[in-house]
Every structure is written in structure tokens, then in C-alpha cells.
Design a protein around this motif. Structure first.
Motif, short mmCIF file in Angstrom:
data_model
loop_
_atom_site.label_atom_id
_atom_site.label_comp_id
_atom_site.label_asym_id
_atom_site.label_seq_id
_atom_site.Cartn_x
_atom_site.Cartn_y
_atom_site.Cartn_z
N ARG A 297 6.47 16.46 -52.80
CA ARG A 297 6.67 16.36 -51.36
C ARG A 297 7.17 14.95 -50.99
O ARG A 297 8.10 14.79 -50.20
N ARG A 298 6.55 13.94 -51.60
CA ARG A 298 6.95 12.55 -51.28
C ARG A 298 8.36 12.25 -51.78
O ARG A 298 9.20 11.72 -51.06
N ALA A 301 11.11 14.17 -49.98
CA ALA A 301 11.31 13.64 -48.63
C ALA A 301 12.15 12.36 -48.70
O ALA A 301 13.09 12.17 -47.91
N CYS A 304 15.83 13.17 -49.72
CA CYS A 304 16.55 13.83 -48.63
C CYS A 304 16.87 12.84 -47.52
O CYS A 304 17.97 12.86 -46.94
N GLU A 305 15.92 11.96 -47.25
CA GLU A 305 16.15 10.98 -46.18
C GLU A 305 17.33 10.07 -46.53
O GLU A 305 18.19 9.81 -45.70
N ARG A 310 18.13 17.35 -44.11
CA ARG A 310 16.90 17.69 -43.40
C ARG A 310 16.01 18.53 -44.31
O ARG A 310 16.46 19.55 -44.85
N LEU A 311 14.77 18.08 -44.50
CA LEU A 311 13.86 18.77 -45.43
C LEU A 311 12.78 19.53 -44.66
O LEU A 311 12.18 19.00 -43.73
#
Ligand code: KG4
Ligand code: ZN
Length: 355
Positions: A297-298, A301, A304-305, A310-311
Motif C-alpha cells: 500500500r505504501r 501509493a 503512483c504519486e 490516481r490510486l
């Protein structure tokens, strides 16, 4: 009097015209017995899950016969609880949905038989749902603004697929694992560290305290550009642990867990980013049990950033198996008129796309 299926079709047509439905959904494909009521594919009115983990932990994995027996014992209770928590009775629901594959045949059959009986008794449409499609739809419950098209990385105990979700129920495979699924690899790596089944969540927790650089693992090679492979990584990890132990220089379990988790996660993230960049995919969703992994998840994110992607990730309680996600998928199937007759059978090897 009209026969069941004619009546169910008439009702399904009326629901399509109305564009609205409250669905009672049942999920029994593996080791969770679950029922839920979902409104219009997006709102959870109730969600009941009985997890059988304690029953299987003793054996180090899911025992199909034990799973089937526990589903038989619990499925009615879960349905009753889901209806009660939603403040409804069976007659108040608009349709009954069920996971009919993929999964363990005996386990699936319990849910399918129960859903058929309820649909027939209440004279409501029966909606068959693919379990993997359900995992993808968990995102619709967590993100009311999410609509196709988007890319979705499905990582569970049995699947590792990168899909292009082109419309509701319209999917194309971008990449997939050539061998083990990511969750399966996590569970097998956890086993050598004596972490009880299912190892993924506990390995994730242990890894938080370890050094991810302690053990160097190979980067898997794949034939397809966007494909995955976890079997070599798993074997390399198991061999490295055994070798270190034999030489009397065992590494710390936390360091081993952290190294394995980092290798799996960077592989998952890098391939997804490669596909996103080369195929110009502006939106990516995660789905399946492994999408609860904290490092995934980290890292996803952050990646993608960096790229302006957009996640979307499901709420943690919707990552693992549950019936709410099945209720969401069922709504969109119902709106396309995809209902089943009482001949519906379990399909253990059901695929999501024919390609
Ligand atoms: O989607 P799921 O609940 O069942 C299947 O459809 O397979 O996924 C279960 C898998 C198991 O392999 C479990 O170990 C893994 O998801 N899992 C995790 C985590 N939580 C669940 N793996 C790594 N990290 C986690 N936090
Ligand atoms: Zn699942």
C-alpha cells in the motif's frame, strides 16, 4: 402460476428499468463464510463474515472437507445476521447473489445451494458472481466516485493478475502470474519462518521490524512484459533460509520477512508501473487479500504519486474475502440482465476472461 425463472426474469427486468436493487450476497469460495446486503452496488447495508482460520491453522493450510463442513454449519447464521443487521427480511431483498467460482468445489457448492434455495423460496432473481470480479468491485464500495475505465492489480491467495477494467463486467488481462500467486508465495515463505497459516498478514507485521536489505533475492524473469512470477523467488528464499540455518548463521526472522516482502512488493509495483506508463493508464486500483499488505500500500501509493497516477485501494476490511464485494459485483450483473436459473452449478476453475 408462473414458473420460477419467468418470474425472476420479469423481476430482473423491472429492477433494470428502476436502476436500483438491494442484493443479498453469499460468499463461501474458500475459508470465509460470508453474507451481506448491498444497495445499488455501492452501499453496504450489512456484512457478516465468519472466518475459519482457526479451524485450518492446525493443518498449515485450508482443508477442503473442513471448509465445506464449516460453511454448512455457518452459512444460515451469516445470512440471518446479514438480514437482521440490515433491518430486513428475505422478502425485502430484490435479488440473491452468490460466488459460483473460482474456488474449492465443495465450499462453493454450499453457497450456491443456499442461494438457490433462498432465491427459489423468495421468488427473487439469482445472480452468479465470479469471486475475482468481486475483489475488483470491493473498490466500488470504498470509492463511490470510481468508475471504469481503470487498471486493477488483483493479488490474492490464488490470483495475481493485472486487468484493464474497461467497463462494468468488461475486463482484459494485461499481465498475470506464470506460476504461484503472490499470496501463495507469502504463505509459503511464512511457513519456513514457522509463522502459522495464513502467513501473509503475520509475515507483513514481522517485516515491519526487520531490515529489507539483509537477504538479497533474485529479480524474477518473465516471458510476458507485464507478467509476474513468484515461484523462483519463493524457492530462492526457502533455500537461502535453509542454507543459512545449516551453516549455523541464521538470519533474524524479522530481517528475512522484511527481505522477502520487499522483493515481492518491488516486483509487483515495478511491473504495474511499467504497464501504467507504457499503456498510459491514469488510474490504478488494488484488490484481493494481498492488497492489505502494508508495504504494498505504501510503495504503490508513492510510485503512483510520483507518476501522477490516481490510486484506489479497498478499505482493509474489504481486501480479504467478504460477501459485500459479491453484492456489489452482482448489482452490475443484474443491471446487465445476467441472472441464472436453478441449474446454476459451482465452477471451481471459472475464469474471468476467456483470453
Ligand atoms: O483474497 P483472499 O482473502 O483469498 C483468496 O481469494 O485467495 O487472499 C488471501 C491471501 C492469503 O494468501 C493471505 O496470506 C494474503 O492474502 N494476505 C496477505 C496479507 N493479508 C492477507 N499477504 C501479505 N500481506 C498481508 N497483509
Ligand atoms: Zn478472495
Amino acid at each position: 402460476m408462473k414458473d420460477y425463472f419467468t418470474l425472476a426474469q420479469e423481476q430482473a427486468d423491472a429492477l433494470r428499468r428502476r436502476g436500483s436493487a438491494r442484493v443479498l450476497a453469499i460468499e463461501t469460495s474458500c475459508d470465509e463464510t460470508a453474507a451481506a446486503v448491498v444497495e445499488d452496488g455501492r452501499t453496504i447495508l450489512s456484512s457478516a463474515v465468519f472466518t475459519q482460520i482457526d479451524l485450518h491453522a492446525l493443518y498449515g493450510g485450508v482443508v477442503p472437507e473442513i471448509a465445506s463442513r464449516a460453511h454448512v454449519e455457518k452459512v444460515d447464521l451469516m445470512v440471518d445476521r446479514a438480514l437482521k443487521d440490515a433491518g430486513m427480511e428475505l422478502k425485502d431483498v430484490d435479488a440473491v447473489a452468490v460466488t459460483y467460482g473460482p474456488g474449492l468445489v465443495g465450499a462453493l457448492l454450499i453457497g450456491v445451494s443456499c442461494a438457490k434455495a433462498l432465491a427459489f423460496a423468495a421468488r427473487k432473481p439469482l445472480v452468479p458472481v465470479n469471486h475475482i470480479e468481486g475483489h475488483i468491485c470491493a473498490n466500488y464500495l470504498s470509492h463511490p466516485d470510481l468508475e471504469p475505465p481503470f487498471a486493477c492489480l488483483v493479488v490474492s491467495g490464488g490470483h495475481s493478475h493485472l486487468f484493464s477494467v474497461e467497463d462494468y463486467g468488461v475486463l482484459r488481462i494485461i499481465g498475470q502470474t506464470q506460476d504461484d500467486a503472490a499470496g501463495e508465495a507469502f504463505d509459503k515463505a511464512a511457513r519456513v519462518l514457522n509463522i502459522p497459516y495464513p502467513g501473509g498478514p503475520l509475515l507483513d507485521k514481522l517485516a515491519e521490524t526487520g531490515d529489507p536489505h539483509a537477504l538479497k533475492l533474485p529479480r524474477p524473469k518473465t516471458e510476458g512484459r507485464y507478467d509476474y512470477s513468484f515461484s523462483g523467488l519463493k524457492t530462492a528464499f526457502i533455500n537461502a533460509v535453509h542454507n543459512a540455518r545449516q551453516k549455523g548463521e541464521p538470519l533474524k526472522d524479522a530481517d528475512l520477512a522484511a527481505s522477502f516482502r520487499a522483493a515481492v512488493v518491488s516486483f509487483l509495483v515495478d511491473k504495474a508501473m511499467l504497464a501504467a506508463e507504457e499503456k498510459h493508464l491514469p488510474r490504478l486500483a488494488l484488490a484481493g487479500g494481498v492488497s492489505a499488505n502494508s508495504l504494498l500500500r505504501r510503495e504503490m501509493a508513492a510510485a503512483c504519486e510520483q507518476r501522477g497516477i490516481r490510486l484506489y485501494m479497498p478499505d482493509l476490511k474489504l481486501c480479504g474475502d467478504n460477501a459485500a464485494m459479491i453484492g456489489s459485483a452482482a448489482y452490475y450483473r443484474l443491471m446487465r440482465g445476467e441472472i441464472a436459473g436453478l441449474t446454476l452449478n459451482a465452477r471451481p476453475a471459472l475464469r474471468l476472461v476467456s483470453a
